[in-house]
Design a protein around this motif. Sequence first.
Motif, mmCIF file in Angstrom:
data_model
loop_
_atom_site.group_PDB
_atom_site.id
_atom_site.type_symbol
_atom_site.label_atom_id
_atom_site.label_comp_id
_atom_site.label_asym_id
_atom_site.label_seq_id
_atom_site.Cartn_x
_atom_site.Cartn_y
_atom_site.Cartn_z
ATOM 1 N N VAL A 32 48.972 -52.763 -68.944
ATOM 2 C CA VAL A 32 48.437 -53.106 -70.109
ATOM 3 C C VAL A 32 48.915 -54.613 -70.385
ATOM 4 N N ALA A 33 48.256 -55.457 -70.594
ATOM 5 C CA ALA A 33 48.348 -56.564 -71.019
ATOM 6 C C ALA A 33 49.350 -57.275 -69.702
ATOM 7 N N GLY A 34 48.780 -56.871 -68.355
ATOM 8 C CA GLY A 34 49.436 -57.182 -67.326
ATOM 9 C C GLY A 34 50.599 -56.561 -67.066
ATOM 10 N N LYS A 35 51.222 -55.656 -67.649
ATOM 11 C CA LYS A 35 52.719 -55.072 -67.379
ATOM 12 C C LYS A 35 52.394 -53.605 -67.384
ATOM 13 N N PRO A 36 53.063 -53.010 -66.217
ATOM 14 C CA PRO A 36 53.152 -51.520 -66.238
ATOM 15 C C PRO A 36 53.882 -51.178 -67.234
ATOM 16 N N LEU A 37 54.816 -51.664 -67.691
ATOM 17 C CA LEU A 37 55.797 -51.086 -69.020
ATOM 18 C C LEU A 37 55.058 -50.681 -70.117
ATOM 19 N N TYR A 38 53.960 -51.586 -70.745
ATOM 20 C CA TYR A 38 53.135 -51.331 -71.457
ATOM 21 C C TYR A 38 52.407 -49.878 -71.356
ATOM 22 N N ALA A 39 51.657 -50.107 -70.170
ATOM 23 C CA ALA A 39 50.947 -48.805 -69.621
ATOM 24 C C ALA A 39 51.655 -47.499 -69.693
ATOM 25 N N ASP A 40 53.152 -47.507 -69.362
ATOM 26 C CA ASP A 40 53.827 -46.682 -69.612
ATOM 27 C C ASP A 40 53.965 -46.148 -71.189
ATOM 28 N N LEU A 42 51.925 -46.606 -73.429
ATOM 29 C CA LEU A 42 50.663 -45.874 -73.934
ATOM 30 C C LEU A 42 50.655 -44.576 -73.147
ATOM 31 N N MET A 43 50.574 -44.422 -71.890
ATOM 32 C CA MET A 43 50.348 -43.130 -71.239
ATOM 33 C C MET A 43 51.442 -42.051 -71.882
ATOM 34 N N ASP A 44 52.758 -42.526 -72.014
ATOM 35 C CA ASP A 44 53.746 -41.477 -72.363
ATOM 36 C C ASP A 44 53.550 -40.885 -73.832
ATOM 37 N N PHE A 45 53.190 -42.057 -74.757
ATOM 38 C CA PHE A 45 52.884 -41.478 -76.015
ATOM 39 C C PHE A 45 51.809 -40.741 -76.042
ATOM 40 N N THR A 46 50.591 -40.956 -75.354
ATOM 41 C CA THR A 46 49.274 -40.119 -75.682
ATOM 42 C C THR A 46 49.919 -38.663 -75.013
#
Length: 144
Positions: A32-40, A42-46
């Motif tokens: 997300v926004a080029g960063k796996p951390l932000y995808a983490d 989003l996915m974790d929260f969901t």
Amino acid sequence: MTNRPAGWRRGAGCVLGDIVGEWLVRATGMTVAGKPLYADFLMDFTLVWLLGIGFQHFTIAPMRDIGVAQGLRAAVKADTFSIASFQTGLFAGTWVYQEALFAPGLAKTTDSYRLLMQLAMIVGFFTAWPVNGRLVRAGRKERM
């Protein structure tokens, strides 16, 4: 039903959501926004929210002797702010060690990552504490 306090189910949902989410992002290469951390994040929260609500429903519905729809509504009321406050602290702690201290970030396969994740979870505990206190006083959560 076991003699364990009802809170173990909610904790189980959070742990499962965080673990599965982290590894799903790693396995898929999601960003997300080029960063796996932000995808983490989003996915974790969901996943944490979905699993937390599910587990909370199976605690609340039998305790209050209510149906599925009412149990799910009660679980959403009991856990949404609790989960959001915990994940906010966890994500803030994670961001600090992944972006500020060890940029570009530690690999998820390292012991250091897992240790620092546990410390970030402690931050989450303290950010969720006042929210959970209010939810208990408001009667939305049960005292453990």
